[in-house]
Scaffold this active site. Structure first.
Site, PDB file in Angstrom:
ATOM      1  N   LYS A 163      27.343  -4.433  -2.026  1.00  0.00           N
ATOM      2  CA  LYS A 163      28.803  -4.457  -2.226  1.00  0.00           C
ATOM      3  C   LYS A 163      29.511  -3.744  -1.091  1.00  0.00           C
ATOM      4  O   LYS A 163      30.707  -3.480  -1.171  1.00  0.00           O
ATOM      5  CB  LYS A 163      29.163  -3.743  -3.539  1.00  0.00           C
ATOM      6  CG  LYS A 163      28.563  -4.344  -4.786  1.00  0.00           C
ATOM      7  CD  LYS A 163      29.103  -3.547  -5.982  1.00  0.00           C
ATOM      8  CE  LYS A 163      28.361  -3.821  -7.257  1.00  0.00           C
ATOM      9  NZ  LYS A 163      28.647  -2.792  -8.276  1.00  0.00           N
ATOM     10  N   HIS A 182       5.749   6.439  11.491  1.00  0.00           N
ATOM     11  CA  HIS A 182       5.155   6.268  10.166  1.00  0.00           C
ATOM     12  C   HIS A 182       4.286   7.510   9.908  1.00  0.00           C
ATOM     13  O   HIS A 182       3.062   7.460   9.900  1.00  0.00           O
ATOM     14  CB  HIS A 182       4.304   4.992  10.151  1.00  0.00           C
ATOM     15  CG  HIS A 182       3.990   4.469   8.787  1.00  0.00           C
ATOM     16  ND1 HIS A 182       4.176   5.204   7.634  1.00  0.00           N
ATOM     17  CD2 HIS A 182       3.491   3.271   8.381  1.00  0.00           C
ATOM     18  CE1 HIS A 182       3.803   4.463   6.601  1.00  0.00           C
ATOM     19  NE2 HIS A 182       3.394   3.290   7.017  1.00  0.00           N
ATOM     20  N   ARG A 192       0.793  -1.220   0.000  1.00  0.00           N
ATOM     21  CA  ARG A 192       0.000   0.000   0.000  1.00  0.00           C
ATOM     22  C   ARG A 192       0.828   1.274   0.000  1.00  0.00           C
ATOM     23  O   ARG A 192       0.589   2.172  -0.802  1.00  0.00           O
ATOM     24  CB  ARG A 192      -0.876   0.075   1.266  1.00  0.00           C
ATOM     25  CG  ARG A 192      -2.192  -0.536   1.161  1.00  0.00           C
ATOM     26  CD  ARG A 192      -2.629  -0.998   2.538  1.00  0.00           C
ATOM     27  NE  ARG A 192      -1.794  -2.140   2.882  1.00  0.00           N
ATOM     28  CZ  ARG A 192      -2.080  -3.384   2.520  1.00  0.00           C
ATOM     29  NH1 ARG A 192      -3.184  -3.638   1.894  1.00  0.00           N
ATOM     30  NH2 ARG A 192      -1.258  -4.381   2.793  1.00  0.00           N
ATOM     31  N   THR A 193       1.791   1.337   0.919  1.00  0.00           N
ATOM     32  CA  THR A 193       2.540   2.587   1.038  1.00  0.00           C
ATOM     33  C   THR A 193       3.333   2.818  -0.242  1.00  0.00           C
ATOM     34  O   THR A 193       3.356   3.922  -0.787  1.00  0.00           O
ATOM     35  CB  THR A 193       3.463   2.539   2.274  1.00  0.00           C
ATOM     36  OG1 THR A 193       2.667   2.178   3.396  1.00  0.00           O
ATOM     37  CG2 THR A 193       4.127   3.861   2.536  1.00  0.00           C
ATOM     38  N   ARG A 237      11.592   3.802   3.102  1.00  0.00           N
ATOM     39  CA  ARG A 237      11.077   2.957   4.185  1.00  0.00           C
ATOM     40  C   ARG A 237      12.207   2.041   4.628  1.00  0.00           C
ATOM     41  O   ARG A 237      12.839   1.384   3.796  1.00  0.00           O
ATOM     42  CB  ARG A 237       9.901   2.123   3.691  1.00  0.00           C
ATOM     43  CG  ARG A 237       9.603   0.962   4.621  1.00  0.00           C
ATOM     44  CD  ARG A 237       8.343   0.250   4.269  1.00  0.00           C
ATOM     45  NE  ARG A 237       7.178   1.027   4.652  1.00  0.00           N
ATOM     46  CZ  ARG A 237       5.969   0.492   4.877  1.00  0.00           C
ATOM     47  NH1 ARG A 237       5.772  -0.790   4.750  1.00  0.00           N
ATOM     48  NH2 ARG A 237       4.963   1.250   5.232  1.00  0.00           N
TER      49      ARG A 237
HETATM   50  C1  NCD Z   1       1.928  -0.605   8.422  1.00  0.00           C
HETATM   51  C2  NCD Z   1       3.436  -0.488   8.531  1.00  0.00           C
HETATM   52  O1  NCD Z   1       4.168  -0.813   7.592  1.00  0.00           O
HETATM   53  O2  NCD Z   1       3.864  -0.021   9.558  1.00  0.00           O
HETATM   54  N1  NCD Z   1       1.498  -0.821   7.118  1.00  0.00           N
HETATM   55  C3  NCD Z   1       1.278   0.240   6.294  1.00  0.00           C
HETATM   56  O3  NCD Z   1       2.148   1.048   6.047  1.00  0.00           O
HETATM   57  N2  NCD Z   1       0.026   0.387   5.822  1.00  0.00           N
HETATM   58  C4  NCD Z   1       1.347  -1.549   9.381  1.00  0.00           C
HETATM   59  C5  NCD Z   1       1.805  -2.981   9.370  1.00  0.00           C
HETATM   60  O4  NCD Z   1       2.701  -3.374   8.633  1.00  0.00           O
HETATM   61  O5  NCD Z   1       1.223  -3.719  10.155  1.00  0.00           O
END
Ligand code: NCD
Length: 358
Positions: free
Chosen positions: A116, A170, A87-88, A137
């Protein structure tokens, strides 16, 4: 105002969050680098929500979409995700596409030069040579901050957006959660004096940490954290909420609280963080799941949210209930991330001033 460019890493990292925030902001208060939830006060949240709503509206017509796609067609973004995501990742990709930004991606450090032995600093510096925005991320707490500092000291200080870091932050998920809450309560008295219940793995879930933080920008909020004792929310969050005058309740009785809350924020068990294999599986989580029987306990105007992905903590029986907002929440993510990127590149006024030619 001084910026991240003017301060050493040692001095920066010794600052409190409140001390760091102004160093990351542009003169209008909007973030340059988006690293943590605390960068958004009420003014910035309202701005992002208004912008997201306007973008949603503009994107409905071809005329509008042509306008949006022209806004940042001269920019390129790197989506650098070394932790799993659907999703993200896709919502950021879509957000870039809406604004006409071209994208590149690395989703696995094993296929980049880090394999490397290249340092993260050098990798990020490499990305900044080719791209105008880095969306990242990572597994590692605080890494986005370290990278933002490294870039701000370089001759190409491109913005970084933290799309999830370790167990701690997040911020963009919290923005879309706020947007969803705002929209859900818009015609029902607004987002103030509400009780939000968070359920599940609150010890290791970063979404709850960031969201509870942002909710302190709204009047009279009460936070109910419901989890098995091993997975309860950190003391740091409890202390922060209390210091801001919010009411905090810790409980392990979800059913008792269900009739009394305005929003239920479910989360999955984050067993990827287990120190030993099977550790989470030994915790009894059976009382922290929602199905039709639990939905029946919720108020008629209450809403059910989840950052997703879900496992069995929300039964699919709940999906068609109008109070279930998690699919809408997911789509809101695309609009809110579009809004954030647009604001990062200073296109917010242009978007808010847009009028259809028809
Ligand atoms: C969340 C995350 O990655 O922190 N997911 C997301 O970004 N929608 C929650 C999760 O992974 O449970």
């Amino acid at each position: 105002m001084s910026s991240l460019h003017d301060i050493s890493w040692a001095d920066y990292s010794a600052l409190s969050i409140e001390g760091k925030v102004p160093l990351l902001a542009r003169p209008d208060g909007m973030p340059f680098h988006t690293l943590f939830a605390q960068q958004f006060g009420r003014k910035e949240l309202d701005r992002i929500c208004d912008l997201a709503t306007k973008i949603r509206f503009i994107a409905k017509s071809r005329d509008g979409m042509d306008f949006l796609q022209g806004l940042l067609s001269h920019k390129r973004a790197m989506i650098y995700f070394t932790q799993p995501s659907s999703r993200t990742f896709l919502s950021f990709l879509s957000a870039c596409q809406i604004l006409g930004i071209k994208t590149g991606e690395v989703r696995d450090a094993a296929v980049s030069s880090e394999f490397k032995g290249e340092s993260r600093e050098d990798s990020i510096r490499t990305f900044s040579s080719y791209f105008d925005l880095i969306i990242m991320r990572t597994q590692e707490k605080g890494l986005a901050e370290r990278m933002a500092h490294a870039l701000s000291q370089s001759d190409r200080p491109v913005p970084i957006i933290n799309a999830g870091s370790g167990k701690d932050q997040h911020p963009t998920q919290a923005l879309l959660d706020i947007y969803t809450l705002n929209r859900s309560f818009e015609k029902k008295g607004g987002l103030a004096n509400r009780t939000v219940m968070y359920v599940g793995d609150l010890a290791r879930g970063r979404t709850v940490r960031s969201l509870s933080n942002l909710l302190t920008n709204y009047e009279g909020m009460r936070h109910v954290f419901v989890a098995p004792p091993q997975l309860q929310i950190g003391d740091d969050i409890v202390a922060m909420l209390k210091a801001r005058g919010n009411e905090v309740v810790l409980s392990d009785d979800m059913r008792a609280w269900l009739p009394r809350v305005d929003a239920v924020y479910m989360t999955r068990i984050q067993d990827e963080w287990d120190a030993t294999k099977g550790e989470s599986a030994r915790i009894d989580t059976s009382r922290f799941k929602i199905g039709a029987a639990e939905m029946a306990l919720m108020g008629a105007n209450a809403i059910l949210m989840h950052p997703l992905p879900r496992r069995d903590e929300i039964s699919t029986d709940c999906d068609s209930d109008p109070r279930a907002k998690y699919w809408r929440q997911m789509r809101n993510g695309m609009w809110v991330r579009t809004a954030l990127i647009a604001a990062t590149f200073d296109c917010d006024d242009m978007i808010l001033a847009w009028r259809s030619r028809q």
